[in-house]
Design a protein around this motif. Structure first.
Motif, PDB file in Angstrom:
ATOM      1  N   TRP A  43     -12.615  50.163  -7.883  1.00 61.24           N
ATOM      2  CA  TRP A  43     -13.033  49.298  -8.933  1.00 61.24           C
ATOM      3  C   TRP A  43     -14.288  49.464  -9.102  1.00 61.24           C
ATOM      4  O   TRP A  43     -15.202  49.555  -8.609  1.00 61.24           O
ATOM      5  N   PHE A 136     -11.931  39.256  -5.124  1.00 64.61           N
ATOM      6  CA  PHE A 136     -10.863  40.147  -5.511  1.00 64.61           C
ATOM      7  C   PHE A 136      -9.822  39.501  -4.441  1.00 64.61           C
ATOM      8  O   PHE A 136     -10.030  39.311  -3.148  1.00 64.61           O
ATOM      9  N   ASN A 144      -3.246  49.902  -6.429  1.00 70.71           N
ATOM     10  CA  ASN A 144      -4.868  49.690  -6.347  1.00 70.71           C
ATOM     11  C   ASN A 144      -4.783  48.458  -5.670  1.00 70.71           C
ATOM     12  O   ASN A 144      -4.515  47.243  -6.214  1.00 70.71           O
ATOM     13  N   LEU A 148      -8.757  41.672  -8.989  1.00 73.81           N
ATOM     14  CA  LEU A 148      -9.824  40.988  -9.572  1.00 73.81           C
ATOM     15  C   LEU A 148      -9.237  39.491  -9.740  1.00 73.81           C
ATOM     16  O   LEU A 148      -8.411  39.224 -10.394  1.00 73.81           O
TER      17      LEU A 148
END
Length: 450
Positions: A43, A136, A144, A148
């Motif tokens: 990120w 997160f 991934n 978020l």
């Protein structure tokens, strides 16, 4: 060149590593069957600071107009004279974004620090771009793993964080001296500028470290440390009740460490020439490990005090402990002094809290950060390879049952994998002039000029 890793956080078992590189978080997982790392998440903070600054300027303009209008009406009322309409003052103008002048220090848009929730289901980060806490969710089933959840802006730049024992709240300390409690599970963002987010406690100095401890009855207490050598223990959530102060430090505190194997123990260090061991339940300073002679062989020009504070021989040195960490069951504490190559490991008597140096491990480059895989008895050290592009990025240090040693196999695996994985990443690759200031602890020192 690849930007040095500013900071890391490891899962308790050491299998997952979260790394900060500039304004980016990279997540790697150790595959024990293949003895190699895999990239499982990333990120980067793409927040545009211009819009944030513009919003702040507009709000300030609105406040000033309202204030001026109130003053004008008051004067008109006192003088009993009809007010003239000032068309120019009522016309709303676009906010001008401040532009730093010549010689102004650079403004960095980087992630400041990371922390895992106690159940390791959440990751917390402090972002400089909009002075926000970023939360997160960790979902390792996704390509991934970083999902978020919330980006909560704060009134001032966040500087340290921890979570409550039940992980319901994130406790964030800022550079203004305040601590905020943010709901870790709600996705609702609270307006931080109109009183929607109120501090739960405050110091009169910049806060540098926070920690949560529990008493014998399971009640939580919040430990806060600041730039003015103060360590305060406060009841939580009844933060208006101060339990005690820990007195004995002479300089700023930069790091706190609460061991799981010593429920009454607390370790602290910073700008002093010693590491402190406390019995926080009684408020007693149990032991002070003098580190002057330990660090002397590793000091250099970086530790020389500024010229205005030097003596005739130009030999006045200033150094600071950057980080203290410990383990889940091993009764050891590890630490390093900022901008040096030495990792110091101390044995602790869990009954009385005394510190005894048992190992010094010299790295090939200056140490940038230190983290611990609590239950895996493993340390991860990040290194400053900015002046040695082919130098190591990290060094793993593990306990083999009798002593700590560098894990060369894992070091090589991590180094090779991260280089290959980030070779084309435009954020990770940088010029030497654009490297984030890796050494910030020493700047906390107060002198007569402050």
């Amino acid at each position: 060149m690849l930007h040095p890793i500013q900071s890391t956080v490891m899962s308790r078992d050491g299998s997952v590593v979260f790394c900060i590189i500039k304004n980016m978080i990279q997540v790697f997982q150790w595959d024990s069957t293949k003895s190699e790392f895999l990239a499982i998440g990333q990120w980067h903070d793409d927040q545009d600071k211009t819009s944030t600054i513009q919003k702040t300027v507009l709000e300030e303009q609105k406040r000033q107009r309202a204030e001026n209008e109130a003053k004008r009406r008051k004067l008109d009322k006192e003088e009993a004279v009809p007010a003239e309409t000032d068309k120019s003052s009522s016309k709303l103008k676009d906010a001008k974004v401040p532009i730093p002048g010549t010689g102004a220090p650079p403004v960095y848009n980087h992630i400041r620090n990371l922390a895992l929730s106690r159940n390791e289901n959440l990751l917390f980060a402090c972002a400089d771009s909009d002075k926000a806490l970023v939360i997160f969710e960790l979902d390792y089933k996704k390509e991934n793993c970083l999902v978020l959840k919330k980006r909560q802006p704060l009134p001032k730049r966040p500087n340290a964080l921890t979570s409550t024992t039940d992980d319901k709240h994130v406790l964030v300390a800022d550079k203004f001296g305040d601590v905020y409690a943010v709901d870790a599970h709600s996705s609702e963002v609270v307006n931080a500028t109109n009183g929607g987010l109120e501090p739960i406690l405050g110091h009169v100095s910049l806060l540098t470290a926070v920690a949560i401890i529990s008493d014998a009855d399971g009640k939580q207490l919040l430990v806060t440390a600041d730039r003015d050598e103060h360590i305060r223990i406060t009841h939580y959530p009844q933060t208006y009740i101060v339990d005690k102060w820990l007195f004995g430090s002479k300089q700023f505190i930069s790091t706190l460490c609460v061991p799981e194997w010593g429920t009454n123990l607390l370790f602290s260090a910073g700008g002093d020439t010693f590491v402190s061991a406390w019995n926080w339940q009684t408020g007693e300073l149990i032991d002070k490990l003098d580190i002057g002679e330990l660090v002397e062989p590793y000091l250099g020009e970086a530790q020389l005090a500024p010229s205005k504070f030097q003596d005739e021989s130009n030999s006045v040195v200033e150094y600071a402990v950057s980080k203290l960490v410990t383990f889940s069951t091993l009764t050891f504490v590890a630490f390093f002094v900022e901008q040096t190559k030495a990792l110091f490991i101390c044995k602790v008597d869990p009954l009385v809290g005394n510190l005894t140096l048992v190992q010094t491990i010299e790295m090939s480059l200056n140490i940038v950060s230190l983290s611990s895989a609590l239950s895996a008895d493993t340390l991860m050290v990040t290194l400053d390879h900015s002046e040695a592009e082919d130098g190591q990025l990290v060094s793993y240090v593990t306990w083999d049952g009798s002593e700590f040693s560098v894990d060369g196999k894992r070091n090589i695996s991590f180094h090779n994998y991260i280089i290959d994985n980030l070779v084309d990443n435009p954020i990770a690759n940088t010029e030497a002039d654009d490297i984030y200031p890796l050494y910030n602890v020493g700047s906390l020192r107060k002198r007569a000029e402050n």
